[in-house]
Motif scaffolding. Structure first.
Motif, PDB file in Angstrom:
ATOM      1  N   SER A 635      24.609  10.644  -8.465  1.00 39.95           N
ATOM      2  CA  SER A 635      24.919  10.417  -7.046  1.00 39.95           C
ATOM      3  C   SER A 635      24.724  11.684  -6.232  1.00 39.95           C
ATOM      4  CB  SER A 635      26.354   9.919  -6.910  1.00 39.95           C
ATOM      5  OG  SER A 635      27.275  10.892  -7.359  1.00 39.95           O
ATOM      6  N   GLU A 636      25.065  12.831  -6.827  1.00 37.43           N
ATOM      7  CA  GLU A 636      24.823  14.101  -6.137  1.00 37.43           C
ATOM      8  C   GLU A 636      23.326  14.338  -5.953  1.00 37.43           C
ATOM      9  OE1 GLU A 636      25.659  17.675  -4.243  1.00 37.43           O
ATOM     10  OE2 GLU A 636      26.984  15.994  -4.772  1.00 37.43           O
ATOM     11  N   GLN A 637      22.532  13.973  -6.961  1.00 40.04           N
ATOM     12  CA  GLN A 637      21.077  14.110  -6.827  1.00 40.04           C
ATOM     13  C   GLN A 637      20.541  13.195  -5.730  1.00 40.04           C
ATOM     14  OE1 GLN A 637      18.969  12.961 -10.315  1.00 40.04           O
ATOM     15  NE2 GLN A 637      16.970  13.591  -9.556  1.00 40.04           N
ATOM     16  N   HIS A 638      21.036  11.950  -5.654  1.00 39.86           N
ATOM     17  CA  HIS A 638      20.594  11.034  -4.604  1.00 39.86           C
ATOM     18  C   HIS A 638      20.980  11.553  -3.223  1.00 39.86           C
ATOM     19  CE1 HIS A 638      19.271   8.539  -7.696  1.00 39.86           C
ATOM     20  NE2 HIS A 638      20.349   7.789  -7.897  1.00 39.86           N
ATOM     21  N   ARG A 639      22.166  12.139  -3.121  1.00 38.44           N
ATOM     22  CA  ARG A 639      22.589  12.684  -1.827  1.00 38.44           C
ATOM     23  C   ARG A 639      21.665  13.817  -1.396  1.00 38.44           C
ATOM     24  NH1 ARG A 639      25.125  16.870   0.042  1.00 38.44           N
ATOM     25  NH2 ARG A 639      25.427  17.715  -2.047  1.00 38.44           N
ATOM     26  N   ARG A 640      21.280  14.691  -2.321  1.00 42.96           N
ATOM     27  CA  ARG A 640      20.347  15.770  -1.983  1.00 42.96           C
ATOM     28  C   ARG A 640      18.984  15.209  -1.580  1.00 42.96           C
ATOM     29  NH1 ARG A 640      22.600  18.596  -6.588  1.00 42.96           N
ATOM     30  NH2 ARG A 640      20.774  18.005  -7.816  1.00 42.96           N
ATOM     31  N   ASP A 641      18.564  14.138  -2.272  1.00 37.71           N
ATOM     32  CA  ASP A 641      17.287  13.517  -1.904  1.00 37.71           C
ATOM     33  C   ASP A 641      17.322  12.984  -0.471  1.00 37.71           C
ATOM     34  OD1 ASP A 641      16.407  14.106  -4.398  1.00 37.71           O
ATOM     35  OD2 ASP A 641      16.774  12.104  -5.235  1.00 37.71           O
ATOM     36  N   ARG A 642      18.418  12.326  -0.128  1.00 37.32           N
ATOM     37  CA  ARG A 642      18.519  11.799   1.240  1.00 37.32           C
ATOM     38  C   ARG A 642      18.548  12.932   2.269  1.00 37.32           C
ATOM     39  NH1 ARG A 642      22.173   8.238  -1.380  1.00 37.32           N
ATOM     40  NH2 ARG A 642      23.935   9.500  -0.677  1.00 37.32           N
ATOM     41  N   GLU A 643      19.257  13.998   1.971  1.00 38.54           N
ATOM     42  CA  GLU A 643      19.303  15.123   2.915  1.00 38.54           C
ATOM     43  C   GLU A 643      17.925  15.753   3.083  1.00 38.54           C
ATOM     44  OE1 GLU A 643      22.221  17.785   1.456  1.00 38.54           O
ATOM     45  OE2 GLU A 643      23.940  16.549   2.085  1.00 38.54           O
ATOM     46  N   THR A 727      14.363  15.112  -6.092  1.00 42.38           N
ATOM     47  CA  THR A 727      14.500  16.551  -6.352  1.00 42.38           C
ATOM     48  C   THR A 727      14.750  16.788  -7.831  1.00 42.38           C
ATOM     49  OG1 THR A 727      16.855  16.390  -5.893  1.00 42.38           O
ATOM     50  CG2 THR A 727      15.436  16.978  -4.063  1.00 42.38           C
ATOM     51  N   LEU A 728      14.193  17.869  -8.320  1.00 38.86           N
ATOM     52  CA  LEU A 728      14.357  18.216  -9.726  1.00 38.86           C
ATOM     53  C   LEU A 728      15.725  18.851  -9.943  1.00 38.86           C
ATOM     54  CD1 LEU A 728      10.830  19.697 -10.473  1.00 38.86           C
ATOM     55  CD2 LEU A 728      11.670  17.400 -10.983  1.00 38.86           C
ATOM     56  N   LEU A 729      16.362  18.470 -11.053  1.00 31.34           N
ATOM     57  CA  LEU A 729      17.657  19.061 -11.387  1.00 31.34           C
ATOM     58  C   LEU A 729      17.468  20.480 -11.884  1.00 31.34           C
ATOM     59  CD1 LEU A 729      19.293  16.059 -13.273  1.00 31.34           C
ATOM     60  CD2 LEU A 729      19.765  16.795 -10.951  1.00 31.34           C
ATOM     61  N   SER A 730      18.483  21.284 -11.689  1.00 28.93           N
ATOM     62  CA  SER A 730      18.443  22.649 -12.203  1.00 28.93           C
ATOM     63  C   SER A 730      18.561  22.638 -13.719  1.00 28.93           C
ATOM     64  CB  SER A 730      19.575  23.473 -11.577  1.00 28.93           C
ATOM     65  OG  SER A 730      20.833  22.924 -11.930  1.00 28.93           O
ATOM     66  N   ALA A 731      18.289  23.797 -14.310  1.00 28.53           N
ATOM     67  CA  ALA A 731      18.336  23.885 -15.783  1.00 28.53           C
ATOM     68  C   ALA A 731      19.735  23.596 -16.296  1.00 28.53           C
ATOM     69  CB  ALA A 731      17.873  25.279 -16.221  1.00 28.53           C
ATOM     70  N   LYS A 732      20.727  24.080 -15.573  1.00 31.40           N
ATOM     71  CA  LYS A 732      22.116  23.834 -15.987  1.00 31.40           C
ATOM     72  C   LYS A 732      22.465  22.357 -15.881  1.00 31.40           C
ATOM     73  CE  LYS A 732      26.792  25.519 -15.149  1.00 31.40           C
ATOM     74  NZ  LYS A 732      27.636  26.416 -14.320  1.00 31.40           N
ATOM     75  N   GLU A 733      22.014  21.688 -14.806  1.00 38.52           N
ATOM     76  CA  GLU A 733      22.300  20.269 -14.656  1.00 38.52           C
ATOM     77  C   GLU A 733      21.545  19.438 -15.688  1.00 38.52           C
ATOM     78  OE1 GLU A 733      21.253  19.485 -10.660  1.00 38.52           O
ATOM     79  OE2 GLU A 733      23.235  20.026  -9.842  1.00 38.52           O
TER      80      GLU A 733
END
Length: 1130
Positions: A635-643, A727-733
């Motif tokens: 959900s956090e990834q989707h929110r970043r995509d929308r932003e 958006t691509l997730l970070s290495a930690k994510e």
């Protein structure tokens, strides 16, 4: 001790006649004891009154605890006083002539605040402004040092000076040299030799007074007042040092010049406030004493009167304060009530207004929602999935490779289930103890196909039985701790006739080891030879633990577990022939299908235990939490995509606005140029209007474009991905996502493994953690031939309009049922697998996204594609496609029986235990020739052994005609029927064919047991108390004889464990049963009484059994060569 009314307070001592058991009142504040409550109450009120004062600081108007705390803090302040300042301050106090303590503190503080003394810790400011903590080593005077020597010159001392105040502040002490005392020098003319505290080996250096500062807390007027109160007292109107202080610190032996290189200060004399201008020495001492006494008496009277007035005043003030508080409280409550009413009225008005607005908004929202809902239903019906076989664009699926192993094809799925169970629960159940490298498919195939008694099947059954026994022991401990006394009726087991019969058979089987072997089933020796019998007894005894006493435990910890829920009971009911075979055949000689059924039953038994259920519940909770964390990350990834999408739209809009502005500027510049040229002076207004119209058109078109983009970027009800790339997730994510997916997969393997989906032919696709490939299971159960035929829907049959589909009311995605009247599909369970990622990609492309089953399968394969790619790299095709010849596969490997190996091992064990008994003089065989008996048993010549056992057997005459043994023989048939019911409870009561070798080897074991002397047999087969109380045993036999003579029913003999062991040995039907009896006998022999283990009473050594003599009464050993006189062996 605090002062009460400025007088010393003395605690009340406990009464002298106080008894130890007398009840008293303890005042915890002053630690006093009172007999009456009134005294205790008065003392408590007094301690809480503001009539106390601190004896050290002189503070008044305190309670007892506040005064005590003030004294404690004053003592701590005095203890922290620097020693280097104490002596100079006391010398200064001795030179003063002040009559009041405050004046003394002021004059001493004024002298000390700008002067520093050796040994004192100060802060020194360097040239760069940095502060350093230093210690004063020496005070340097302008004329001499502190020791009276001349000032050193030309030394290595460093002088820090940045001003010319030295010549101005210095005053020569030689002026007016005729005076006795010189005037003290200015503090600014002194210099100080210091050394840094942090640097241990730093060199000392000299600084001026204005570069040195003292901490504020080290010397203050309050601390000086506290110090002088401790060391000074008033005498003849002035304040002088106490004699004890002068003696303690040896002030008479010291001088002020030892601490500071200057003359002592000349403090001015301060006359008393009520006295004249003369000095204190002019008044007579007697008059002063009388005046002081009168003053004290007057002061005491005044204090007493003031205290009485204060008590009355305080009482009245307290009552007034209480009344004022009560009135104030009432006014405050009245005000609060009025405010609350007004607030409620306003709140009600606001709520009504808010509800009215909300209703209006809800009406508008409902209208919009209805419109959107209709539109969404139309879209959903147009794109509604359908039955897979009804799709007209079906593509051919790639053919997988059939699975070919040493097992029959229809057993491969059950073998995979066993492997998954061992992989999921192996760590918790300590699988590495039996299989350090784990259990693979090859090991499981060998266990199911092979017949080696020491093979993998033995270790697997060891693992399952040990885990079950250990878990049952833990459950029994929990049941013993939580034994329910009064259970409600809802927990009572409602048994029917079948369950009662099954429970009775299980209870009988559970009690058989205790009756015939002297110990429980879990205490029997579990090895490769006794494994078959212990496994059979465990299956028969399953369900015996379901009784009324543990109903609450089964209801709370096992989900209402009943007798019929036990998998071993189900196996006993479903496969009676399997248990019948176990009575005469070892588990190693069973078919692979029968072995798998036993393993499945043991797996189910483990899963029904409370410990396994707790583990599964923990895995479910862990899986739920991991899924929740994964959803939050996505959900956090989707929110970043929308932003980011919104940001791109805004940037695109701003860029177009900038382009329009640049075009407008260019047009204005062109117009200005044309006006300057003068060519368009008359028609200047027309082009300007034209340009303005063009700009408005561009703006309107731009606004339309932005509106369309905003509409496109708005989220719709369909869960479709955004058009912008995610958006691509970070290495930690990414690492966190992988970890969560592993947790979910691990938890799912312990809870429920589900297939990825099904295709159009109802084949299931499995991705198992223990296998590195994609399996396809083809199972025809519940299918008909009509279900596997394509039924494409023609175009004219489709609904013409959306309204027709809406009228059908089928908006769901579930497949529509259809009538299946064709013949059922008859085929066994078959398994296939894909060997490469290219085949999996072809499968994904061939799956129809509109079909109910294949669309879900396609999505699952796409989600697991990365995992499949990783697994396919290590896929071994030969592992699941064996290349053995069909002739070899037609003859199963389990035809090689394990009975021959177990029979040879039993003969060796019988010979070994007989030899140890004979060598240890624990008994001897009752046969004519021991060597012939051993050679016949070792060679397997059972005919000779049988004839030797019948013809040459020597029976003890004391055991032949005993009436007890006669009654035992009479009841032999009854015992055989009892034990036979246990052995044949699952076989339908049909008699078993007993091998002659089993019968003869059991008879040989019986010969060995009969040859052992009874005094060398212990529990579980023997009686440990046989030597301790022989008289009761004889009396018992007499009572039994009398009862038998009477002929009453009470004369029935209670058989011993050894007698029941003999009878069960005679009816053994398998070698494993004989092994169980052999292990019980071996555990019952007193091997410590053997000659081989005997120790000489004289030399305390073992060994030399040929020359060892045993005492007939105490069984202690004596070497013949150790006796005196020495005995010779004849």
């Amino acid at each position: 001790m605090p002062l009460l009314h400025r007088r010393a307070f003395v605690r009340q001592r406990p009464p002298a006649d106080l008894r130890p058991d007398e009840e008293v009142f303890l005042c915890k504040i002053t630690h006093e004891i009172f007999r009456s409550y009134d005294e205790f109450f008065e003392r408590t009120i007094l301690c809480n009154s503001l009539v106390w004062s601190c004896s050290l600081t002189g503070r008044t108007g305190l309670t007892y605890l506040e005064a005590t705390d003030s004294e404690r803090r004053a003592r701590l302040s005095l203890q922290s006083f620097s020693v280097s300042l104490l002596h100079p301050l006391l010398h200064l106090a001795a030179h003063s002539r002040c009559c009041r303590l405050t004046e003394l503190c002021e004059v001493v503080y004024a002298f000390v605040k700008d002067r520093f003394f050796p040994g004192e810790t100060v802060d020194v400011v360097g040239r760069n402004g940095a502060r350093h903590v230093c210690e004063i080593l020496q005070v340097l005077s302008p004329h001499s040092s502190a020791n009276g020597r001349s000032k050193p010159s030309g030394g290595d001392a460093i002088v820090i000076s940045d001003s010319d105040e030295e010549s101005e502040a210095f005053q020569s002490p030689t002026v007016n040299g005729k005076k006795r005392k010189k005037k003290p020098l200015s503090p600014s003319v002194f210099k100080y030799m210091v050394r840094m505290m942090k640097a241990e080996h730093s060199e000392p250096f000299t600084v001026k007074a204005n570069h040195i500062s003292r901490r504020k807390t080290s010397v203050s007027k309050e601390r000086l007042k506290l110090l002088f109160k401790q060391h000074c007292e008033p005498q003849n109107g002035t304040i002088v040092l106490k004699s004890s202080t002068v003696t303690k610190y040896r002030l008479s032996e010291q001088s002020f010049s030892q601490f500071f290189p200057d003359e002592p200060p000349l403090f001015p004399f301060s006359p008393p406030a009520k006295g004249g201008r003369g000095s204190p020495g002019q008044a007579s001492s007697s008059l002063s004493k009388a005046a002081e006494e009168k003053l004290k008496l007057l002061q005491q009277k005044d204090d007493m009167a003031a205290a009485a007035k204060d008590r009355v005043r305080l009482k009245k003030e307290k009552e007034d304060v209480q009344e004022a508080r009560r009135r104030e409280r009432e006014d405050r409550e009245r005000t609060k009530e009025d405010q609350r009413k007004r607030f409620e009225e306003e709140k009600l008005k606001r709520r009504e207004e808010k509800e009215r607005r909300k209703l209006e908004k809800d009406r508008e929202r409902e209208k919009l929602k209805e419109e959107k809902k209709k539109y969404a239903e139309r879209l959903k019906l147009w794109s509604k999935p359908r039955e897979d076989m009804e799709c007209e664009d079906l593509r051919e699926l790639p053919s997988p490779v059939p699975v070919r192993t040493r097992l029959p094809p229809h057993l491969f799925g059950e073998a995979l289930m066993v492997l998954e169970f061992l992989r999921a629960f192996g760590e918790v159940l300590a699988l590495k103890d039996e299989f350090p490298e784990g259990v693979s498919l090859e090991v499981l195939e060998e266990a199911l196909v092979g017949s080696d008694p020491e093979g993998p099947l033995c270790e697997l059954l060891f693992f399952f039985l040990s885990a079950i026994f250990q878990a049952l022991d833990e459950e029994q401990e929990d049941v013993a701790k939580e034994q329910a006394e009064d259970l409600p009726e809802a927990l009572d087991d409602d048994h029917d006739a079948t369950q009662s019969a099954l429970s009775a058979v299980a209870s009988l089987a559970a009690s058989w080891p205790q009756l015939h072997q002297g110990c429980g089933l879990k205490q029997l020796d579990l090895d490769s030879c006794t494994l078959s019998e212990i496994l059979r007894l465990h299956i028969l005894a399953s369900g015996a633990g379901c009784y009324h006493g543990n109903a609450k435990f089964r209801y709370q910890k096992q989900g209402g577990f009943t007798l019929m829920d036990d998998p071993c009971v189900e196996l006993r009911l479903a496969e009676p022939l399997l248990l019948k075979r176990l009575t005469s055949t070892s588990v190693y000689d069973l078919t692979p299908e029968e072995k798998l059924r036993i393993l499945k039953a043991l797996m189910g038994k483990l899963l029904t235990l409370a410990s396994s259920r707790d583990l599964i519940e923990d895995c479910v909770e862990d899986q739920r939490s991991a899924k929740q964390e994964l959803r939050e990350i996505r959900s956090e990834q989707h929110r970043r995509d929308r932003e980011e999408a919104a940001l791109r739209v805004r940037l695109r809009k701003e860029e177009k606005l900038r382009e329009q502005e640049t075009r407008m500027k260019e047009k204005e510049e062109r117009l200005k140029e044309q006006e300057i040229k003068g060519g368009l002076c008359t028609n200047s207004e027309a082009p300007v209007k034209h340009l303005i119209e063009e700009d408005e058109e561009q703006k309107s078109s731009f606004n339309k474009i932005t509106d369309v983009n905003q509409i496109d970027n708005q989220p719709t009800s369909d869960p479709k991905p955004l058009p912008c790339p995610p958006t691509l997730l970070s290495a930690k994510e990414q690492e966190k996502v992988r970890e969560l997916q592993q947790r979910i997969q691990k938890a799912a393997s312990c809870t429920c493994l589900l297939p990825l989906g099904r295709d159009r032919l109802y084949r299931r696709y499995w991705l198992l953690p223990s296998a590195s490939t994609l399996f396809v299971e083809e199972d025809g159960f519940g299918l008909t031939e009509d279900m596997l035929r394509p039924r494409p829907r023609p175009a004219q049959d489709a609904p013409a309009t959306v309204e027709e589909e809406l009228s059908q009311g089928s908006a769901g995605t579930s497949p529509t049922p259809f009538s299946t009247c064709g013949p059922p599909v008859k085929c066994l369970n078959q398994w296939f697998f894909y060997t490469s990622m290219e085949e999996v990609d072809l499968l994904i492309e061939a799956l129809n996204p509109r079909g109910h089953r294949e669309s879900g399968l396609r999505e699952a394969l796409l989600q697991e594609r990365d995992k499949l790619t990783h697994l396919m790299q290590s896929c071994d095709r030969t592992k699941y496609s064996s290349t053995d010849d069909l002739e070899c596969r037609s003859v199963p490997e389990w035809t090689s029986a394990a009975e021959h190996v177990m029979e040879g091992r039993l003969r060796d064990l019988l010979l070994d235990i007989e030899d140890r008994i004979h060598q240890g003089t624990l008994g001897t065989l009752k046969v004519m020739d021991r060597r012939v008996w051993r050679s016949a048993l070792g060679a397997g010549n059972y005919e000779l052994l049988c004839s030797d056992g019948r013809m040459n057997a020597r029976v003890d005459p004391t055991e032949v005609d005993s009436p007890v043994h006669l009654r035992v023989r009479d009841r032999l048939q009854e015992l055989r029927s009892d034990s036979g019911s246990v052995a044949a409870s699952s076989g339908g009561g049909t008699p078993q064919l007993v091998s002659s070798s089993v019968r003869i080897l059991a008879q040989a074991l019986s010969h060995i047991e009969q040859g052992i002397e009874r005094r060398f047999i212990k529990a579980p087969l023997g009686d440990e108390d046989s030597k301790k109380d022989p008289k009761p045993k004889k009396n018992k036999r007499k009572d039994e004889d009398q009862a038998s003579d009477d002929g009453s029913d009470s004369g029935r003999v209670i058989k011993t464990v050894l007698e029941r062991w003999r009878e069960s040995l005679q009816i053994c039907t398998s070698l494993s049963q004989v092994f169980v009896h052999l292990s019980s006998l071996e555990r019952s022999v007193l091997w410590s009484r053997s000659v081989l283990n005997a120790r000489c009473r004289i030399c305390r050594r073992k060994g030399d059994a040929d020359n060892m003599l045993l005492c007939d009464s105490c069984d202690r050993g004596h070497h013949t060569h150790c006796l005196r006189p020495r005995l010779k062996v004849g």
